[in-house]
Write a protein that holds these residues in place. Structure first.
Motif, PDB file in Angstrom:
ATOM      1  N   ALA A 187       0.832  -1.204   0.000  1.00 34.17           N
ATOM      2  CA  ALA A 187       0.000   0.000   0.000  1.00 34.17           C
ATOM      3  C   ALA A 187       0.871   1.260   0.000  1.00 34.17           C
ATOM      4  O   ALA A 187       0.577   2.235  -0.705  1.00 34.17           O
ATOM      5  CB  ALA A 187      -0.922   0.002   1.214  1.00 34.17           C
ATOM      6  N   GLU A 188       1.956   1.240   0.772  1.00 34.41           N
ATOM      7  CA  GLU A 188       2.853   2.408   0.798  1.00 34.41           C
ATOM      8  C   GLU A 188       3.503   2.621  -0.562  1.00 34.41           C
ATOM      9  O   GLU A 188       3.634   3.761  -1.025  1.00 34.41           O
ATOM     10  CB  GLU A 188       3.924   2.236   1.876  1.00 34.41           C
ATOM     11  N   ASP A 189       3.932   1.537  -1.212  1.00 29.83           N
ATOM     12  CA  ASP A 189       4.510   1.669  -2.555  1.00 29.83           C
ATOM     13  C   ASP A 189       3.519   2.351  -3.504  1.00 29.83           C
ATOM     14  O   ASP A 189       3.882   3.246  -4.271  1.00 29.83           O
ATOM     15  CB  ASP A 189       4.877   0.291  -3.120  1.00 29.83           C
ATOM     16  N   PHE A 190       2.274   1.890  -3.452  1.00 28.75           N
ATOM     17  CA  PHE A 190       1.241   2.449  -4.332  1.00 28.75           C
ATOM     18  C   PHE A 190       1.017   3.930  -4.039  1.00 28.75           C
ATOM     19  O   PHE A 190       0.943   4.766  -4.953  1.00 28.75           O
ATOM     20  CB  PHE A 190      -0.060   1.663  -4.142  1.00 28.75           C
ATOM     21  N   LEU A 191       0.936   4.261  -2.746  1.00 30.25           N
ATOM     22  CA  LEU A 191       0.728   5.663  -2.370  1.00 30.25           C
ATOM     23  C   LEU A 191       1.894   6.525  -2.810  1.00 30.25           C
ATOM     24  O   LEU A 191       1.703   7.636  -3.337  1.00 30.25           O
ATOM     25  CB  LEU A 191       0.531   5.765  -0.857  1.00 30.25           C
ATOM     26  N   ARG A 192       3.112   6.038  -2.606  1.00 34.80           N
ATOM     27  CA  ARG A 192       4.287   6.849  -2.966  1.00 34.80           C
ATOM     28  C   ARG A 192       4.372   7.056  -4.479  1.00 34.80           C
ATOM     29  O   ARG A 192       4.823   8.102  -4.936  1.00 34.80           O
ATOM     30  CB  ARG A 192       5.562   6.202  -2.417  1.00 34.80           C
TER      31      ARG A 192
END
Length: 374
Positions: free
Chosen positions: A71-76
């Motif tokens: 999820a963090e990868d996607f947000l970043r």
């Protein structure tokens, strides 16, 4: 069995299309954010805001049963795209009235990049290049800042040439990757404010948000604060550094790293091990190393020669490195495995806690590289 699978695939396609529509809607909102940031003079990149958003997004992902790292990868990726979109538009200005910039070397890669950024902030930009010296006095007159972006081997000569026409209230700065000698050259040649700058990126970046700008004090630091604030409004991170400490690090980061790349590539050439053939047998980590080496050799040889041989201290470091290399080669010639282990363990102790950090961060890079290009 195939009919239920086909229905599920159609449902996934519908979800993916809905995600794309939401991303398009998000991009429209970003356009509104750009306008608001420009009016309120908020930087493109606000570290606290992004970290707060990331932490909250990870928590929400966990609550929904989604891998928080994914999820963090996607947000970043979304935030990076957002910063890129903001960088395509205009930027807020650090000053109430436009400043006049003279960029010496304005037709070079870095000169063009920063000229474009300054114009997007509403500043007036002039450029001075190799064929403009007959107009140098007129171009310099009235400029608030004179920014030198020429190759390092030309910088000291250019400093002397532009300083002759500068008045004491004009700000003089440079972009060289070494700072101590060049800040000294500017303060000696120019009686007014001076600041040494080192943007830690090349001219091919899509955006400068989150890029690092090193600032080394020269003279009258208050006179350069508006310029540093402008970098912040473009989303850059600022590191104020002692010029000597900066240069010592750069000798290793640039001079030694680029020379090691030459050793690597030159030896591959000697053995006729072509990069395209090596990729077929490369682990993800070696592929990453090979790509970083190849990146250097896709650029200008003279530029890198100027960097590697920029001063006597850097050349001495390379000489010491080669002498150390010779010492270590003795254990290979004699087959001294125990000495290798001792050197390895000494390096492990030296790296300390950075070792696990490097393992974790490089693992992330390797996995992303394998996903994208494997």
């Amino acid at each position: 069995m195939s009919q239920p699978l086909e229905e599920l695939r159609k449902k996934l396609d519908q979800i993916d299309e809905a995600v794309l529509r939401l991303l398009a809607e998000r991009q429209e909102v970003i356009g509104q954010v750009v306008q608001a940031k420009r009016q309120t003079k908020v930087p493109v990149y606000v570290a606290g805001r992004e970290q707060e958003k990331t932490d909250r997004f990870r928590t929400q992902a966990e609550e929904l049963g989604i891998d928080p790292d994914w999820a963090e990868d996607f947000l970043r990726m979304m935030m990076s795209a957002s910063r890129a979109n903001q960088s395509e538009a205009t930027f807020p200005s650090a000053t109430a009235e436009p400043k006049t910039w003279l960029i010496v070397g304005g037709e070079g890669g870095m000169g063009r990049l920063y000229a474009g950024l300054a114009r997007k902030s509403g500043h007036v930009v002039r450029t001075l290049d190799r064929n403009d010296w007959l107009r140098a006095k007129a171009l310099i007159e009235g400029a608030d800042v004179v920014l030198i972006t020429v190759p390092i081997n030309l910088t000291k000569d250019v400093i002397a040439r532009v300083a002759r026409f500068m008045s004491p209230e004009q700000l003089l700065c440079d972009f060289t990757s070494l700072k101590a000698d060049y800040v000294a050259a500017m303060t000696q040649a120019h009686a007014g404010p001076v600041v040494g700058l080192h943007p830690m990126h090349g001219p091919d970046v899509r955006q400068v948000s989150r890029q690092l700008m090193v600032v080394c004090e020269g003279r009258q630091p208050d006179a350069s604060e508006w310029l540093i604030r402008q970098f912040e409004l473009w989303g850059m991170r600022i590191k104020r550094a002692d010029a000597g400490i900066h240069d010592r690090a750069m000798h290793l980061v640039q001079g030694l790293r680029h020379f090691v790349a030459l050793l690597h590539a030159s030896f591959m050439n000697r053995l006729d091990l072509r990069p395209e053939d090596m990729l077929d047998y490369s682990s993800p980590i070696y592929r990453a190393e090979l790509m970083m080496t190849g990146r250097i050799f896709a650029q200008d040889a003279r530029l890198y020669a100027d960097i590697v041989f920029s001063d006597s201290e850097r050349r001495q470091l390379l000489t010491d490195f080669l002498a150390h290399h010779t010492q270590l080669s003795e254990m290979v010639q004699t087959g001294d495995k125990e000495k290798f282990i001792r050197e390895f363990e000494a390096a492990t102790d030296f790296f300390g806690e950075f070792g696990p950090q490097a393992l974790r961060e490089s693992g992330y890079l390797i996995n992303r590289l394998a996903d994208r290009f494997g």
